[in-house]
Design a protein around this motif. Structure first.
Motif, short mmCIF file in Angstrom:
data_model
loop_
_atom_site.label_atom_id
_atom_site.label_comp_id
_atom_site.label_asym_id
_atom_site.label_seq_id
_atom_site.Cartn_x
_atom_site.Cartn_y
_atom_site.Cartn_z
N PHE A 154 0.84 -1.20 0.00
CA PHE A 154 0.00 0.00 0.00
C PHE A 154 0.87 1.25 0.00
CE2 PHE A 154 -2.29 3.32 2.40
CZ PHE A 154 -3.37 3.50 1.55
N SER A 249 -4.61 -0.84 -5.10
CA SER A 249 -3.93 -0.14 -4.00
C SER A 249 -4.51 -0.54 -2.65
CB SER A 249 -4.04 1.37 -4.20
OG SER A 249 -5.39 1.80 -4.07
N LEU A 250 -5.76 -1.01 -2.63
CA LEU A 250 -6.39 -1.44 -1.38
C LEU A 250 -6.35 -2.95 -1.21
CD1 LEU A 250 -9.58 0.82 -1.52
CD2 LEU A 250 -7.52 1.20 -0.16
#
Length: 396
Positions: A154, A249-250
């Motif tokens: 992340f 990204s999560l």
């Protein structure tokens, strides 16, 4: 309140967890962006981009070959501090490197330092955990790497998108230095080698590299390493191809959430009910996660795959380690630990190279489907290697 030899939490155990967290951060920060970096910076092919990512793991494999034997002969603390020093220095060379071959060499050397440090920590922490709470203790220790799995990728995406790869490499170096500083305060339990071990300290046999008791479950993790490598090395590239960058990204945050839930439950279940109760379900969840990732039409489904993957692989990893060290004699815990992670590293290190050649033929969807099949094969291998045996239902 814990008492007597059942006490799990101690200052040394907590410090080992913190050190392992920063060691893991240095692993995961560049890992998930390295393939894409190699393409953008050096115009690398898919296979070379996979090599740039997995060269770190190749280095770790080299280290695992020797670390198990040298652990007690050199001394755990000395090996850890030497590895962490190299870990910190080598990280400085990422940013100025302008050649793909040099980058791959740096990744190999960095991986050697990682493999040494990680083996020392994983083998030594077993001595800090009561035998009857091994599943629970190894699970908690593994959470430090889980946090690295979540925060590292992340942070890498955020840093690269906002500031560029130079900031990513600077942050990676900072994490390595913190690991070194924590290691200076960590006192690991040492084991005095026998006269026979000292006399044969320079002899290398297969049994010095591969522990026969730990090898069967380690081969299961070889297949698990191949499967997880398709996510670690190519998820970002897959997300870019499907326009799911925001979800990617999560992804590792929700993956880590699944791992945390798994680790809080699986260790105690293994201690109480035995190995099969946790291994079969975690392998099934692992395979399901890969299928969902490969079929994901949108970000929500992709993150669902991350949760399943976290519940599956996140629970499998420490549970397999407990089996490996519990089957080996006490004086071979270091070799058993090195064997287990050597097989995992072989799978996750060479996996991206093979998968990079496979992707043009199958596409990402086909690759993740094939990897789910690999996990099903791992389930069958586990059954014949260990699962069919009637092991005690609990360690206590």
């Amino acid at each position: 309140m814990e008492s007597g030899n059942q006490r799990l939490w101690s200052g040394r155990f907590l410090l080992a967890i913190a050190t392992n967290f920063f060691v893991a951060m240095v692993f995961y920060l560049p890992m998930t962006t390295m393939a894409l970096y190699a393409v953008e910076r050096f115009n690398a092919s898919d296979s070379l981009a996979g090599l740039a990512s997995s060269a770190f793991i190749i280095g770790a494999v080299i280290a695992r070959v020797f670390a198990g034997k040298l652990l007690n002969l050199v001394g755990r603390r000395r090996m850890l501090l030497a590895a962490l020093l190299v870990y910190s220095v080598v990280a400085l060379f990422y940013a100025p490197t302008g050649d793909l071959t040099v980058l791959i060499v740096i990744r190999v050397v960095h991986g050697i330092a990682f493999g040494t440090a990680a083996t020392v920590l994983a083998a030594s922490v077993i001595s800090l955990i009561p035998f009857t709470r091994r599943g629970e203790g190894v699970g908690y220790f593994g959470l430090s790497a889980t946090l690295g799995t979540a925060i590292g990728p992340f942070a890498a995406v955020v840093l690269v998108n906002a500031f560029g790869y130079e900031w990513l490499f600077a942050f990676t170096t900072g994490c390595a230095v913190v690991a070194l500083l924590l290691g200076l305060f960590l006192r690991l339990p040492e084991r005095i080698p026998s006269d026979d071990e000292r006399a044969n300290r320079w002899r290398m046999r297969w049994s010095d590299v591969l522990d026969p008791w730990a090898l069967p479950i380690s081969l299961v993790m070889l297949l698990g390493g191949i499967a997880i490598s398709g996510v670690l090395a190519f998820l970002n590239s897959y997300a870019h191809a499907k326009d799911l960058v925001e979800a990617a990204s999560l992804f590792f945050l929700v993956y880590a959430g699944g791992v945390v839930v798994s680790r809080l439950i699986v260790g105690r279940m293994q201690d109480r009910y035995g190995d099969n109760v946790v291994i079969y379900p975690t392998l099934a969840l692992f395979a399901a996660g890969l299928v969902v990732i490969g079929m994901a039409p949108d970000g929500i489904v992709l993150m669902l795959g991350g949760v399943l993957l976290g519940l599956g692989f996140g629970g499998l990893l420490p549970s397999g380690q407990v089996i490996a060290v519990s089957l080996a004699p006490d004086h071979r815990v270091g070799t058993a630990t090195a064997t287990y992670f050597l097989m995992l590293d072989l799978g996750s290190g060479f996996g991206p190279i093979v998968l990079g050649l496979l992707i043009p033929q199958t596409g990402y969807h086909g690759m993740y489907g094939l990897l789910a099949g690999v996990v099903v094969v791992a389930m069958a291998l586990y059954h014949f290697a260990h699962g069919h045996k009637r092991r005690g239902e609990a360690l206590a």
